[in-house]
Design a protein around this motif. Sequence first.
Motif, PDB file in Angstrom:
ATOM      1  N   SER A   1      35.322  42.030  41.543  1.00 43.95           N
ATOM      2  CA  SER A   1      34.704  40.659  41.965  1.00 43.95           C
ATOM      3  C   SER A   1      34.027  39.911  40.757  1.00 43.95           C
ATOM      4  N   PRO A   2      33.649  38.662  40.955  1.00 41.22           N
ATOM      5  CA  PRO A   2      33.414  37.671  39.933  1.00 41.22           C
ATOM      6  C   PRO A   2      31.938  38.143  39.188  1.00 41.22           C
TER       7      PRO A   2
ATOM      8  N   CYS B   1      34.034  31.217  37.085  1.00 42.36           N
ATOM      9  CA  CYS B   1      35.037  30.507  37.845  1.00 42.36           C
ATOM     10  C   CYS B   1      34.895  31.000  39.096  1.00 42.36           C
ATOM     11  N   GLY B   2      34.432  32.186  39.330  1.00 44.49           N
ATOM     12  CA  GLY B   2      34.443  32.756  40.744  1.00 44.49           C
ATOM     13  C   GLY B   2      35.702  33.440  41.075  1.00 44.49           C
ATOM     14  N   ASP B   3      36.562  33.956  40.097  1.00 46.30           N
ATOM     15  CA  ASP B   3      37.893  34.260  40.480  1.00 46.30           C
ATOM     16  C   ASP B   3      37.702  36.006  40.089  1.00 46.30           C
TER      17      ASP B   3
END
Length: 102
Positions: free
Chosen positions: A46-47, A28-30
């Motif tokens: 980091s993701p 999800c890029g979170d």
Amino acid sequence: MHWSNYVACFFAGMFLANAIPHYITGVCGDPFPTPFAKPPGKGLSSPIINVLWALLNMVIGYLLFQSGHVLTDGVTARLIFFAGVIAISIMLSINFAKKHSR
């Protein structure tokens, strides 16, 4: 079944359940806490680190799942597998509940 198979079943559940939050937040890029963050387990990674950490957990969980004979050694092996899932899920829910209060 040998006692070591039961240990493998339990840890297979733990590793596979631990992969889920890291994989989902990563794709999800979170950012999300990992053992590689500063401070470990409290800071955010980091993701990409989360996806890689999830994939490593999946590989280890799969290998333990296979070596523990979770699907072939009866109900006891499956119950122990799910005990591992429950144990890590409760531990993670307590730990990650604090991530927004930092």
